[in-house]
Write a protein that holds these residues in place. Structure first.
Motif, PDB file in Angstrom:
ATOM      1  N   ILE A 112      -1.473 -65.119  32.082  1.00 21.55           N
ATOM      2  CA  ILE A 112      -1.931 -65.340  33.366  1.00 21.55           C
ATOM      3  C   ILE A 112      -3.042 -66.344  33.250  1.00 21.55           C
ATOM      4  O   ILE A 112      -4.116 -66.125  32.708  1.00 21.55           O
ATOM      5  N   PHE A 113      -2.661 -67.362  33.977  1.00 24.42           N
ATOM      6  CA  PHE A 113      -3.421 -68.763  33.646  1.00 24.42           C
ATOM      7  C   PHE A 113      -3.897 -69.100  34.966  1.00 24.42           C
ATOM      8  O   PHE A 113      -3.224 -69.312  36.169  1.00 24.42           O
ATOM      9  N   SER A 114      -5.386 -69.367  35.175  1.00 23.88           N
ATOM     10  CA  SER A 114      -5.782 -69.680  36.581  1.00 23.88           C
ATOM     11  C   SER A 114      -6.380 -70.841  36.586  1.00 23.88           C
ATOM     12  O   SER A 114      -6.895 -71.550  35.435  1.00 23.88           O
ATOM     13  N   LEU A 115      -6.281 -71.468  37.715  1.00 27.06           N
ATOM     14  CA  LEU A 115      -6.646 -72.791  37.835  1.00 27.06           C
ATOM     15  C   LEU A 115      -7.827 -72.742  39.104  1.00 27.06           C
ATOM     16  O   LEU A 115      -7.547 -72.088  40.148  1.00 27.06           O
ATOM     17  N   ILE A 116      -8.996 -73.159  38.756  1.00 30.91           N
ATOM     18  CA  ILE A 116     -10.178 -73.059  39.821  1.00 30.91           C
ATOM     19  C   ILE A 116     -10.541 -74.387  39.946  1.00 30.91           C
ATOM     20  O   ILE A 116     -10.406 -75.249  39.144  1.00 30.91           O
ATOM     21  N   GLY A 117     -11.381 -74.308  40.929  1.00 30.30           N
ATOM     22  CA  GLY A 117     -12.441 -75.770  41.282  1.00 30.30           C
ATOM     23  C   GLY A 117     -12.658 -75.713  42.886  1.00 30.30           C
ATOM     24  O   GLY A 117     -12.120 -74.884  43.324  1.00 30.30           O
ATOM     25  N   PRO A 118     -13.726 -76.482  42.970  1.00 24.31           N
ATOM     26  CA  PRO A 118     -14.195 -76.577  44.530  1.00 24.31           C
ATOM     27  C   PRO A 118     -13.003 -77.039  45.375  1.00 24.31           C
ATOM     28  O   PRO A 118     -12.089 -77.560  45.050  1.00 24.31           O
ATOM     29  N   ASN A 119     -13.169 -76.731  46.659  1.00 27.38           N
ATOM     30  CA  ASN A 119     -12.132 -77.290  47.694  1.00 27.38           C
ATOM     31  C   ASN A 119     -12.003 -78.634  47.267  1.00 27.38           C
ATOM     32  O   ASN A 119     -12.872 -79.594  47.422  1.00 27.38           O
ATOM     33  N   GLY A 120     -10.697 -78.994  47.344  1.00 25.30           N
ATOM     34  CA  GLY A 120     -10.340 -80.724  47.511  1.00 25.30           C
ATOM     35  C   GLY A 120     -10.561 -81.279  45.918  1.00 25.30           C
ATOM     36  O   GLY A 120     -10.387 -82.413  45.594  1.00 25.30           O
TER      37      GLY A 120
ATOM     38  N   GLY B 298      -7.878 -80.826  43.811  1.00 22.71           N
ATOM     39  CA  GLY B 298      -6.887 -81.161  43.239  1.00 22.71           C
ATOM     40  C   GLY B 298      -5.852 -80.067  43.038  1.00 22.71           C
ATOM     41  O   GLY B 298      -4.676 -80.387  42.348  1.00 22.71           O
ATOM     42  N   LYS B 299      -6.309 -78.922  43.171  1.00 19.99           N
ATOM     43  CA  LYS B 299      -5.412 -77.621  42.598  1.00 19.99           C
ATOM     44  C   LYS B 299      -3.797 -77.719  43.424  1.00 19.99           C
ATOM     45  O   LYS B 299      -2.907 -77.716  42.644  1.00 19.99           O
ATOM     46  N   THR B 300      -3.872 -77.602  44.773  1.00 21.27           N
ATOM     47  CA  THR B 300      -2.813 -77.596  45.301  1.00 21.27           C
ATOM     48  C   THR B 300      -1.956 -78.803  44.916  1.00 21.27           C
ATOM     49  O   THR B 300      -0.613 -78.730  44.929  1.00 21.27           O
ATOM     50  N   THR B 301      -2.659 -80.069  44.980  1.00 21.92           N
ATOM     51  CA  THR B 301      -1.865 -81.374  44.683  1.00 21.92           C
ATOM     52  C   THR B 301      -1.194 -81.032  43.205  1.00 21.92           C
ATOM     53  O   THR B 301       0.098 -81.455  42.953  1.00 21.92           O
TER      54      THR B 301
ATOM     55  N   ILE C 233      -8.294 -70.042  31.837  1.00 20.56           N
ATOM     56  CA  ILE C 233      -8.975 -70.602  33.234  1.00 20.56           C
ATOM     57  C   ILE C 233      -9.167 -71.930  32.818  1.00 20.56           C
ATOM     58  O   ILE C 233      -9.637 -72.416  31.833  1.00 20.56           O
ATOM     59  N   ALA C 234      -8.654 -72.781  33.547  1.00 20.56           N
ATOM     60  CA  ALA C 234      -8.840 -74.033  33.669  1.00 20.56           C
ATOM     61  C   ALA C 234      -9.635 -74.473  34.922  1.00 20.56           C
ATOM     62  O   ALA C 234      -9.212 -74.133  36.160  1.00 20.56           O
ATOM     63  N   VAL C 235     -10.393 -75.646  34.724  1.00 21.46           N
ATOM     64  CA  VAL C 235     -11.401 -75.736  36.071  1.00 21.46           C
ATOM     65  C   VAL C 235     -11.118 -77.372  36.591  1.00 21.46           C
ATOM     66  O   VAL C 235     -11.259 -78.249  35.533  1.00 21.46           O
ATOM     67  N   LEU C 236     -10.679 -77.521  37.778  1.00 26.21           N
ATOM     68  CA  LEU C 236     -10.564 -78.961  38.155  1.00 26.21           C
ATOM     69  C   LEU C 236     -11.833 -79.271  39.000  1.00 26.21           C
ATOM     70  O   LEU C 236     -12.276 -78.589  39.698  1.00 26.21           O
ATOM     71  N   ASN C 237     -12.059 -80.568  38.868  1.00 28.11           N
ATOM     72  CA  ASN C 237     -13.189 -81.076  39.753  1.00 28.11           C
ATOM     73  C   ASN C 237     -12.784 -82.526  40.072  1.00 28.11           C
ATOM     74  O   ASN C 237     -12.835 -83.238  39.190  1.00 28.11           O
ATOM     75  N   PHE C 238     -12.738 -82.963  41.245  1.00 30.27           N
ATOM     76  CA  PHE C 238     -12.229 -84.315  41.416  1.00 30.27           C
ATOM     77  C   PHE C 238     -11.119 -84.894  40.834  1.00 30.27           C
ATOM     78  O   PHE C 238     -11.140 -85.877  40.239  1.00 30.27           O
ATOM     79  N   GLY C 239     -10.069 -84.133  40.700  1.00 27.30           N
ATOM     80  CA  GLY C 239      -9.172 -84.452  40.072  1.00 27.30           C
ATOM     81  C   GLY C 239      -8.721 -84.425  38.509  1.00 27.30           C
ATOM     82  O   GLY C 239      -7.636 -84.593  38.114  1.00 27.30           O
TER      83      GLY C 239
ATOM     84  N   ILE D  12     -12.170 -80.204  33.961  1.00 23.94           N
ATOM     85  CA  ILE D  12     -13.403 -80.450  33.285  1.00 23.94           C
ATOM     86  C   ILE D  12     -13.743 -79.350  32.288  1.00 23.94           C
ATOM     87  O   ILE D  12     -14.647 -79.343  31.568  1.00 23.94           O
ATOM     88  N   ALA D  13     -12.828 -78.357  32.376  1.00 24.75           N
ATOM     89  CA  ALA D  13     -13.066 -77.270  31.219  1.00 24.75           C
ATOM     90  C   ALA D  13     -11.846 -76.508  31.137  1.00 24.75           C
ATOM     91  O   ALA D  13     -11.140 -76.236  31.997  1.00 24.75           O
ATOM     92  N   GLU D  14     -11.657 -75.672  30.235  1.00 30.13           N
ATOM     93  CA  GLU D  14     -10.603 -74.843  30.038  1.00 30.13           C
ATOM     94  C   GLU D  14     -11.058 -73.694  28.754  1.00 30.13           C
ATOM     95  O   GLU D  14     -11.888 -73.982  28.044  1.00 30.13           O
ATOM     96  N   GLY D  15     -10.611 -72.448  29.159  1.00 26.68           N
ATOM     97  CA  GLY D  15     -10.726 -71.632  28.011  1.00 26.68           C
ATOM     98  C   GLY D  15     -10.532 -70.194  28.500  1.00 26.68           C
ATOM     99  O   GLY D  15     -10.166 -69.876  29.726  1.00 26.68           O
TER     100      GLY D  15
END
Lengths: 256, 331
Positions: free
Chosen positions: A29-37, A39-42, A220-226, A229-232
């Protein structure tokens, strides 16, 4: 199971996703998080063929899937849900889930016209499996309701039930807990966990509800501005200064 | 039990339909019933495209016309029998429908409606202006009636309106049956999914474009067969029959009856073929009454007559389900 390398896409001057690598293993179960915008849904749209990336490649079950149509990718077992509530409004819950079995039905046109053995066997199987999925997601009492007449929380579940009917190997859930109350969120967590246990489905999740993410994710992987920036592991990511900064801004480094 | 009731109703309706020529001996009434049968086929074939797949087509009369012209030309020029040309007409209209579908079905909503309307106009222009083939506005006359049909010692002659009525009844019943089986299959499921939410349909593995083209092709092909039947019934065809106005007429029938149901288009086709004729007693107010009635129905019954009834019954059922859930002791 899913491998994305150097995925990039820009809309005009905006780099929505920029060289993102992603690797989801079977049964995770892998999660993708990050602030709105961020790029997660993209990224979801890129993985499922709804958008074509400018650069990069995607392998699903060791096969390149880039450039394929969404329905072809779905047929391979990569099924996504949508961030907005996306259901068949004028179909009943039962009918909607039955539609989800589309790729598993093969009856040919002649068989359909004469209502031959394949067609009938298929209908019976679909009916049975629909019941199973409705029971699994707790929607059985709502079987005969039109999608549009369901309460919001049940509509969100219906979207997941529909995705499950399409026999995913990898299920991409786009913010499934949005708008759910705490009780419903708890139900959702149980459903996601048993999706993996009962059906052996790998889950890739976009979610803002941190409690949910931390409690069920393997990684978890973290996206910011596309950019990633982190994973683990959940606790590693939660401690990561870059992540804290992305969410809370500079100066809150010690707040978490 | 429920199934037996259904079979009983179906049997009664069938017997009633078979007796219609005995009850209405006037030629004029029989003509209306034969036209109702042709419109039933047209309405059902359009419902497959607009109602079940959600793709608005305003060019349906073009396929009706293509079928009529193909059939008429083949029998007038080459002496082909109706029993052969109706299939060729269906296939020809289906092929054109397929090619147009591939081109235009990527468009949606109003854009699709306008494009198909223009296709209808274009086909009308061809009928009018390719005079060497179609005889232009003068139309094609002298189309032969269906040849006597001999099969296994069974002789079928198609001469009187009653004969056409029975032939048309068989045709309409066959088409109803085909549409019924299609919409109750995985294909129908896929079409409904596309109508309701194309994006979601694609996400669960439905090849939306392929299914839209399929519905368009089958719908166009069936309309072509209806055209062939029309040509060999009226025995004369001209471009004025196959205009965009006629496309809209068929569209109104399915909107009126309820295009997302099987029975709605049939109801709309029969009712709107018969009603304007009965309104003739109202003299010059006829079209005004007709127009007002349509507007009233569309405003208060947006799902069509049959669709509204159906959703009313469903609403009742849901309400009782709801009561059952909220008050389990009352079950």
């Amino acid at each position: 199971m899913l491998e994305a390398r150097g995925l990039s896409i820009s809309f005009g001057g905006l780099k929505a996703v920029e060289s993102v690598d992603l690797s989801v293993g079977k049964g995770e179960i892998f999660s993708l998080i990050g602030p709105n915008g961020a790029g997660k849904t993209t990224l979801f749209n890129l993985l499922t063929g709804f958008l074509k990336p400018d650069r990069g490649e995607v392998l699903f079950m060791d096969q390149p899937i880039l450039g394929r149509q969404p329905h072809e990718i779905a047929g391979m077992g990569l099924i996504r849900t949508f961030q907005k509530t996306n259901i068949f409004a004028e179909a009943t819950v039962k009918e909607s889930v039955a539609i989800g079995f589309h790729t598993q039905r093969q009856a040919n046109i002649v068989d359909i016209l004469v209502n031959g053995p394949n067609s009938r066997a298929e209908k019976r199987a679909v009916e049975e499996q629909t019941r199973e999925i409705l029971a699994f997601t707790g929607l059985l009492p709502w079987s005969d309701y039109l999608g549009k007449n369901l309460p919001y929380g049940k509509q969100r579940l219906l979207a997941i039930a529909l995705a499950l009917a399409a026999k995913p190997r990898l299920l991409l859930l786009d913010e499934p807990a949005t708008g759910l109350n705490p009780v419903e969120t708890k139900e959702l967590i149980e459903i996601i966990l048993s999706v993996r246990e009962t059906y052996g489905i790998t889950v890739l999740l976009i979610e803002h509800n941190m409690k949910l993410v931390i409690s069920i994710s393997d990684r978890i992987a973290v996206l910011n501005f596309g950019q990633k920036i982190a994973e683990g592991k959940p606790n590693e990511v939660a401690q990561n200064p870059a992540v804290v900064e992305a969410y809370l801004g500079r100066g809150f480094r010690n707040a978490s | 039990m429920k199934k037996q009731v259904r079979l009983l109703v179906a049997a009664l309706v069938l017997i009633g339909l078979l007796f219609i020529p005995k009850l209405f001996s006037m030629d004029y009434y029989m003509h209306m019933f034969v036209m109702s049968e042709i419109y039933t086929v047209l309405a059902l074939s359009l419902a497959l495209i607009v109602g079940f797949s959600g793709q608005v087509s305003m060019g349906h009369a073009a396929f009706y016309g293509i079928g009529a012209y193909v059939s008429a030309l083949l029998s007038v020029n080459f002496g082909f029998s109706f029993w052969v040309t109706i299939w060729i007409a269906g296939i020809a209209a289906g092929v054109v429908s397929f090619m147009i579908g591939v081109l235009v079905l990527r468009l949606r909503g109003h854009f699709l409606a306008i494009t198909t309307a223009f296709f209808g106009i274009l086909v009308g222009l061809v009928f009018n202006n390719w005079t060497t083939l179609t005889n232009g506005p003068m139309g094609i006359s002298g189309i032969p009636r269906p040849t006597p049909f001999h099969f296994a010692g069974f002789n079928m002659v198609v001469q009187t309106r009653a004969h056409y009525y029975y032939l048309g009844l068989a045709f309409a019943a066959l088409v109803t049956f085909i549409v019924y089986r299609l919409i109750n299959s995985r294909i129908g499921n896929a079409l409904i999914a596309i109508r309701e939410n194309e994006e979601l349909a694609r996400s669960i593995g439905i090849d939306a474009m392929a299914y839209k083209v399929f519905a368009f092709t089958v719908g166009g092909g069936l309309a072509g067969m209806a055209g062939s039947f029309y040509a060999h019934y009226i025995l004369f065809i001209s471009p004025v029959t196959f205009t965009v106005g006629e496309s809209i007429n068929i569209l109104v029938m399915i909107i009126f009856g309820g295009m997302t149901t099987l029975f709605g288009p049939i109801l709309g086709a029969v009712f709107l073929t018969v009603l304007p004729e009965f309104l003739r007693i109202a003299g010059s107010l006829r079209l005004v009454i007709y127009g007002v009635a349509l507007v009233v129905f569309i405003i208060w019954m947006p799902l069509g007559v049959w669709g509204s009834l159906k959703s009313f019954w469903m609403g009742q059922r849901q309400a009782s389900l709801q009561t059952a859930r909220e008050n389990p002791e009352r079950l």
